[in-house]
Design a protein around this motif. Structure first.
Motif, PDB file in Angstrom:
ATOM      1  N   SER A  59       1.386   6.687  -6.791  1.00  0.00           N
ATOM      2  CA  SER A  59       0.248   7.572  -7.021  1.00  0.00           C
ATOM      3  C   SER A  59       0.651   9.036  -6.870  1.00  0.00           C
ATOM      4  CB  SER A  59      -0.884   7.237  -6.048  1.00  0.00           C
ATOM      5  OG  SER A  59      -1.939   8.151  -6.198  1.00  0.00           O
ATOM      6  N   THR A  60       1.332   9.359  -5.804  1.00  0.00           N
ATOM      7  CA  THR A  60       1.741  10.736  -5.544  1.00  0.00           C
ATOM      8  C   THR A  60       2.697  11.242  -6.625  1.00  0.00           C
ATOM      9  OG1 THR A  60       1.519  10.347  -3.177  1.00  0.00           O
ATOM     10  CG2 THR A  60       2.808  12.259  -3.840  1.00  0.00           C
ATOM     11  N   THR A  61       3.681  10.427  -6.969  1.00  0.00           N
ATOM     12  CA  THR A  61       4.693  10.829  -7.948  1.00  0.00           C
ATOM     13  C   THR A  61       4.089  11.040  -9.336  1.00  0.00           C
ATOM     14  OG1 THR A  61       6.368   9.579  -6.741  1.00  0.00           O
ATOM     15  CG2 THR A  61       6.877  10.164  -9.017  1.00  0.00           C
ATOM     16  N   GLU A  87       0.838  -1.206   0.000  1.00  0.00           N
ATOM     17  CA  GLU A  87       0.000   0.000   0.000  1.00  0.00           C
ATOM     18  C   GLU A  87       0.871   1.254   0.000  1.00  0.00           C
ATOM     19  OE1 GLU A  87      -3.280   0.352  -0.541  1.00  0.00           O
ATOM     20  OE2 GLU A  87      -3.208  -1.802  -0.878  1.00  0.00           O
ATOM     21  N   GLU A  88       1.987   1.193   0.720  1.00  0.00           N
ATOM     22  CA  GLU A  88       2.915   2.328   0.778  1.00  0.00           C
ATOM     23  C   GLU A  88       3.514   2.597  -0.610  1.00  0.00           C
ATOM     24  OE1 GLU A  88       7.227   3.074   2.750  1.00  0.00           O
ATOM     25  OE2 GLU A  88       5.683   2.292   4.117  1.00  0.00           O
ATOM     26  N   ASP A  89       3.898   1.528  -1.318  1.00  0.00           N
ATOM     27  CA  ASP A  89       4.441   1.670  -2.672  1.00  0.00           C
ATOM     28  C   ASP A  89       3.392   2.244  -3.621  1.00  0.00           C
ATOM     29  OD1 ASP A  89       6.885   0.615  -1.870  1.00  0.00           O
ATOM     30  OD2 ASP A  89       6.405  -1.424  -2.543  1.00  0.00           O
ATOM     31  N   LYS A  90       2.161   1.755  -3.509  1.00  0.00           N
ATOM     32  CA  LYS A  90       1.084   2.267  -4.354  1.00  0.00           C
ATOM     33  C   LYS A  90       0.877   3.759  -4.118  1.00  0.00           C
ATOM     34  CE  LYS A  90      -1.683  -1.953  -4.747  1.00  0.00           C
ATOM     35  NZ  LYS A  90      -2.972  -2.578  -4.414  1.00  0.00           N
ATOM     36  N   GLN A  91       0.909   4.154  -2.849  1.00  0.00           N
ATOM     37  CA  GLN A  91       0.718   5.562  -2.512  1.00  0.00           C
ATOM     38  C   GLN A  91       1.845   6.413  -3.083  1.00  0.00           C
ATOM     39  OE1 GLN A  91      -2.005   6.975  -1.131  1.00  0.00           O
ATOM     40  NE2 GLN A  91      -1.003   8.897  -1.608  1.00  0.00           N
ATOM     41  N   GLN A  92       3.073   5.906  -3.011  1.00  0.00           N
ATOM     42  CA  GLN A  92       4.227   6.642  -3.530  1.00  0.00           C
ATOM     43  C   GLN A  92       4.131   6.793  -5.055  1.00  0.00           C
ATOM     44  OE1 GLN A  92       7.999   4.977  -2.441  1.00  0.00           O
ATOM     45  NE2 GLN A  92       9.128   6.771  -3.119  1.00  0.00           N
ATOM     46  N   THR A 104      -5.593  12.880  -8.028  1.00  0.00           N
ATOM     47  CA  THR A 104      -5.516  11.540  -7.466  1.00  0.00           C
ATOM     48  C   THR A 104      -5.297  10.525  -8.574  1.00  0.00           C
ATOM     49  OG1 THR A 104      -7.142  12.236  -5.812  1.00  0.00           O
ATOM     50  CG2 THR A 104      -6.716   9.882  -5.978  1.00  0.00           C
ATOM     51  N   HIS A 144      -5.565   6.426  -9.057  1.00  0.00           N
ATOM     52  CA  HIS A 144      -5.904   5.106  -8.528  1.00  0.00           C
ATOM     53  C   HIS A 144      -4.977   4.083  -9.169  1.00  0.00           C
ATOM     54  CE1 HIS A 144      -9.426   6.353  -6.323  1.00  0.00           C
ATOM     55  NE2 HIS A 144      -9.920   6.940  -7.392  1.00  0.00           N
TER      56      HIS A 144
END
Length: 182
Positions: free
Chosen positions: A127-129, A120-125, A138, A140
């Motif tokens: 996504s943000t980048t 989940e942390e990798d997905k968030q990173q 955003t 997804h």
């Protein structure tokens, strides 16, 4: 008029109504439920497309399946599609609606191909980048496992592809070496 154009017209009509009523997200959630049912129940599409099944039976099937689960707007759109013999366009219609809703909300979907599942942390990173790179608020993430990549990742956002996979780097190196031997 092609099937895609017809599906798009239904999607645009529902999108405009949802935007006017400020219920884009609710309609989107309802449509995702409908999409899941259609994808998991192949026979449902077959019944809606079958010429020997009476329209009244098709309408009853849609009402029995979705009346208590989705908003009246979604239900009525599905019923109109069935009555117009466009039941086979439900999934393309939902996909187009989702595309319009995401665009209006500053959201995009990224297909991220990796060798192993992202945390989940990798997905968030990711996504943000990449949200900044493509100009959306955003992003997804849909993680797709592809062992052929060897390592790294490949990201597809709409018609853009960012390929940082080891397979791509090896392919590029091979092309360089082959071109140098001529």
């Amino acid at each position: 008029m092609g099937n895609k154009a017809v599906a798009n017209r239904y999607a645009v009509a529902l999108f405009q109504l949802a935007k006017e009523k400020d219920i884009l997200k609710q309609i989107g959630e309802d449509l995702q439920l409908v999409k899941a049912v259609f994808e998991q129940t192949e026979r449902l599409s077959n019944v809606l497309e079958h010429p020997k099944v009476l329209e009244e039976q098709k309408v009853k099937l849609i009402k029995d399946s979705f009346a208590d689960a989705v908003s009246a707007y979604v239900l009525n759109t599905l019923l109109i599609m069935v009555k117009q013999k466009k039941g086979n366009l439900v999934i393309p219609f939902i996909n187009k609606y989702q595309e319009l809703a995401y665009e209006a909300q500053g959201v995009a979907v990224a297909k991220v191909y990796t060798v192993k599942a992202l945390s989940e942390e990798d997905k968030q990173q990711v996504s943000t980048t990449f949200a900044k790179k493509v100009g959306v608020e955003t992003l997804h993430i849909e993680n797709i496992i592809d062992p052929e990549l060897i390592g790294g990742m490949k990201i597809r956002i709409g018609d853009r592809i960012y390929d940082g996979s080891i397979k791509r780097q090896l392919d590029r190196l091979q092309r360089t070496l082959v071109a140098g031997n001529r």
